[in-house]
Design a protein around this motif. Structure first.
Motif, PDB file in Angstrom:
ATOM      1  N   LEU A 243       0.929   1.043   5.557  1.00 14.30           N
ATOM      2  CA  LEU A 243       1.733  -0.005   4.933  1.00 14.30           C
ATOM      3  C   LEU A 243       3.069   0.505   4.404  1.00 14.30           C
ATOM      4  O   LEU A 243       3.846  -0.278   3.843  1.00 14.30           O
ATOM      5  N   LYS A 244       3.363   1.769   4.570  1.00 14.02           N
ATOM      6  CA  LYS A 244       4.514   2.363   3.886  1.00 14.02           C
ATOM      7  C   LYS A 244       5.842   1.732   4.284  1.00 14.02           C
ATOM      8  O   LYS A 244       6.763   1.645   3.466  1.00 14.02           O
ATOM      9  N   ARG A 245       5.973   1.246   5.524  1.00 13.09           N
ATOM     10  CA  ARG A 245       7.250   0.654   5.942  1.00 13.09           C
ATOM     11  C   ARG A 245       7.437  -0.746   5.402  1.00 13.09           C
ATOM     12  O   ARG A 245       8.514  -1.325   5.577  1.00 13.09           O
ATOM     13  N   SER A 246       6.434  -1.279   4.768  1.00 16.27           N
ATOM     14  CA  SER A 246       6.560  -2.585   4.120  1.00 16.27           C
ATOM     15  C   SER A 246       6.674  -2.456   2.606  1.00 16.27           C
ATOM     16  O   SER A 246       6.759  -3.447   1.900  1.00 16.27           O
ATOM     17  N   MET A 247       6.711  -1.227   2.127  1.00 19.90           N
ATOM     18  CA  MET A 247       6.748  -0.981   0.682  1.00 19.90           C
ATOM     19  C   MET A 247       8.139  -1.241   0.108  1.00 19.90           C
ATOM     20  O   MET A 247       9.140  -0.868   0.716  1.00 19.90           O
ATOM     21  N   PRO A 248       8.228  -1.893  -1.056  1.00 21.09           N
ATOM     22  CA  PRO A 248       9.526  -2.073  -1.711  1.00 21.09           C
ATOM     23  C   PRO A 248       9.931  -0.829  -2.488  1.00 21.09           C
ATOM     24  O   PRO A 248       9.110   0.037  -2.780  1.00 21.09           O
ATOM     25  N   GLY A 249      11.210  -0.751  -2.823  1.00 21.43           N
ATOM     26  CA  GLY A 249      11.679   0.327  -3.678  1.00 21.43           C
ATOM     27  C   GLY A 249      12.018   1.595  -2.921  1.00 21.43           C
ATOM     28  O   GLY A 249      11.895   1.675  -1.700  1.00 21.43           O
ATOM     29  N   ARG A 250      12.429   2.594  -3.663  1.00 21.72           N
ATOM     30  CA  ARG A 250      12.865   3.855  -3.066  1.00 21.72           C
ATOM     31  C   ARG A 250      11.678   4.803  -2.878  1.00 21.72           C
ATOM     32  O   ARG A 250      10.744   4.804  -3.657  1.00 21.72           O
ATOM     33  N   ILE A 251      11.795   5.625  -1.851  1.00 18.87           N
ATOM     34  CA  ILE A 251      10.798   6.659  -1.583  1.00 18.87           C
ATOM     35  C   ILE A 251      11.544   7.976  -1.393  1.00 18.87           C
ATOM     36  O   ILE A 251      12.481   8.061  -0.587  1.00 18.87           O
TER      37      ILE A 251
END
Length: 638
Positions: free
Chosen positions: A290-298
């Motif tokens: 799901l990481k590519r749908s996560m909001p915010g900065r990584i």
């Protein structure tokens, strides 16, 4: 030689301290541009029709005057021991972190780390935050913080809606979620056309929803294994979100071990003062898929041109400054300073220190529950971490008053219960005062027992990275924080010539009061008479903003430009609906608008159109209500 008094005013803070150029430097700049004075420059560049026709009504203060005024305002707040819980807890900020992070301009004046070559220190600290969150929640990917727990929960809902294979348009919210989180989820869901179903977990029908969120531990203290509910959701192609508590997860089975897809929460109790509700760093972690749908900065780890390890912002193609209307979220804000504080708190204490703290909190809560039950009180739940609910019947008002007389705040639940949440600041004296509020003179049992079922006790390791096992002597911690700050560029080193809604210069005199206990130790849900200083400051700022802008009222609730836009659009929508006009559903977004604007295209009730005309303002961090015509300004175009 006759005496020549100087016209220099050492107390003129705004012109001599806060604004960078000196008078001689400004004269040189005016000479270069061919203008005689600042007034002449303003006359040439700003139309008279939109300028204020009179000076502002309040007088400026000196730095000393401001601090004295803030002392007077702070004295109107009443600092008590708040055991209200509900997502906010007393905490002790290690002095090394307060001195070297929170009060250090090398950390609080740095710009957004879009240029990794001048932000390696903060990126490492934020990577520590991500590692801490990922480890404690048992999920492999975490972002570099969000605005607050309620916003993170709402973002997780929309993330689930984008990612779930279920075609349902409803979202389930367990009724033991913190009330403020439920409210924000409802607000966020409305324009997206998402139906919000709130109820006991037993009533969950996975076939009707694309996702569900559970509180763990629950707002009233309950802890239970969510594995069965999560498995049922997965069978229906829906996703599971767990709102959780990082300190509790040092003892409790982690959400990832239950099969959760997403975990959210607040890192406030990791050394960040309550501050009447914020700001605090929220977190969001998820499964790798799901990481590519996560909001915010990584923050990610890479290599530089010389092959050395380097940090950078990763997967930025998800974000609004690149993807515009196709972004995963309009939220680009991270509570970076507070996330850094929380990460340093974990570095400072390490896994054993955090676990010892959690054990102390839990055992103290269990001792308190045993003492209350021994006196005949009805205490629930049976299994808990740090929060219990006591049924007091018609005596609720008396118990709350007795608690206040002891310098304590309990949580009012309905008309016949009170909630009590303990934290790292709870000691024997607090336990005695709590029991006295219930009319119990005896001390709590000396030894406590574990009130966590074996199946809910954590089995996995966490915080295994060497950074969480370094020498924790204050001098070594200070050197580590200094090494990181030396790898950053902030306003303590140089001017940062970048323009953005995030640019600000907080003067030292403005930063000092936030660490005073009269401001930092106020719980957001205390009775209003305990926060009169905060109320005065908020009302004073609101009046001044109204005078500056010509608006009638301001809301101080939005804590970022992205949230301000959201609140503003909802206000516009509510205004039209209040007039019975339900057909005004077209919103223009200038192509020059800030990147947080275009993601609003996901609103289902509105139609969106890009415009090259520049009449629409970019983001604001506050929402205001307009009156017919601002003072001294021409009527705006329709």
């Amino acid at each position: 030689m006759p005496w020549q008094p100087t016209d220099y005013d050492p107390d003129d803070f705004a012109n001599r301290r806060h604004i960078g150029p000196s008078p001689s430097e400004m004269e040189e700049m005016l000479r270069v541009v061919g203008t005689e004075s600042l007034d002449a420059l303003i006359d040439e560049t700003i139309p008279a029709s939109i300028r204020q026709d009179a000076p502002l009504s309040w007088a400026p203060l000196t730095e000393a005057g401001l601090l004295q005024k803030m002392r007077e305002v702070a004295a109107k707040n009443r600092v008590m021991t708040s055991l209200i819980g509900q997502g906010y807890y007393g905490t002790f900020t290690p002095p090394a972190i307060q001195r070297n992070i929170l009060e250090n301009p090398a950390w609080y004046t740095a710009y957004t780390p879009y240029q990794p070559e001048i932000a390696q220190g903060r990126l490492e600290a934020l990577l520590n935050f991500q590692t801490m969150v990922a480890d404690l929640t048992g999920l492999p990917v975490a972002n570099a913080s969000l605005l607050d727990e309620a916003t993170a929960a709402a973002e997780a809902m929309t993330m689930a809606e984008r990612s779930a294979k279920s075609k349902a348009r409803a979202f389930f919210v367990a009724d033991d979620l913190h009330p403020q989180t439920v409210a924000v989820i409802r607000t966020r869901a409305m324009p997206l056309g998402i139906e919000v179903i709130v109820g006991p977990s037993e009533t969950l029908d996975p076939s009707r929803v694309f996702g569900a969120i559970f509180q763990y531990p629950g707002t009233y203290g309950h802890i239970r294994d969510l594995s069965a509910d999560i498995a049922r959701l997965h069978e229906a192609n829906a996703l599971a979100i767990v709102a959780t508590d990082l300190l509790a997860l040092t003892l409790l089975k982690e959400p990832g071990a239950m099969g959760a897809d997403i975990a959210v929460g607040s890192a406030q109790r990791f050394g960040v003062p309550m501050g009447y509700g914020g700001p605090h760093a929220a977190f969001l972690s998820c499964r790798d898929a799901l990481k590519r749908s996560m909001p915010g900065r990584i923050v990610g780890v890479s290599v530089d041109a010389r092959g050395n390890r380097a940090y950078r912002l990763a997967l930025q193609t998800r974000e609004q400054h690149i993807r515009r209307e196709k972004a995963t979220s309009n939220v680009c804000t991270a509570q970076a300073l507070l996330a850094v504080m929380a990460s340093m708190y974990a570095v400072f204490h390490g896994p054993l220190g955090l676990r010892a703290m959690a054990e102390r909190v839990h055992i103290s809560t269990q001792r308190l529950a045993r003492a209350l039950r021994a006196a005949g009180a009805r205490v629930s739940p049976e299994h808990f971490f740090d929060t219990i609910t006591v049924e007091v019947g018609v005596g609720q008002a008396g118990i709350l008053a007795a608690a206040r007389a002891e310098g304590l705040n309990f949580r009012k639940i309905g008309n016949d219960c009170v909630g009590i949440s303990l934290d790292e600041t709870t000691d024997e004296n607090v336990l005695l005062r709590v029991l006295r509020a219930f009319g119990i003179d005896a001390a709590a049992p000396h030894r406590g027992e574990v009130a966590i079922p074996e199946g809910l006790q954590r089995q996995s390791d966490y915080l295994t990275h060497p950074v969480f096992h370094m020498n924790r002597a204050e001098s070594e911690m200070m050197r580590y924080m200094r090494r990181l700050s030396d790898r950053d560029l902030a306003l303590d080193r140089a001017m940062i010539p970048l323009g953005s809604c995030t640019m600000k210069l907080n003067a030292a005199a403005e930063m000092m009061p936030i660490t005073w206990p009269e401001f930092g130790q106020i719980h957001p849900f205390v009775p209003r008479d305990q926060a009169r200083g905060y109320q005065e400051a908020i009302e004073d700022l609101s009046r001044k903003l109204c005078e500056i802008t010509g608006y009638e009222a301001f809301s101080m609730q939005p804590n970022s430009g992205a949230q301000g836009e959201y609140a503003g659009l909802l206000t516009i929508q509510a205004y039209h609906r209040a007039k019975g006009d339900h057909d005004r559903k077209v919103c223009l977004i200038p192509t020059s608008a800030h990147g947080t604007n275009p993601p609003r295209r996901r609103w289902r009730e509105w139609r969106w159109s890009s415009s090259r005309r520049r009449r629409t303002a970019t983001s604001t961090s506050r929402t205001s209500a307009r009156r017919p015509r601002p003072r001294g300004a021409a009527s705006p175009p329709a």
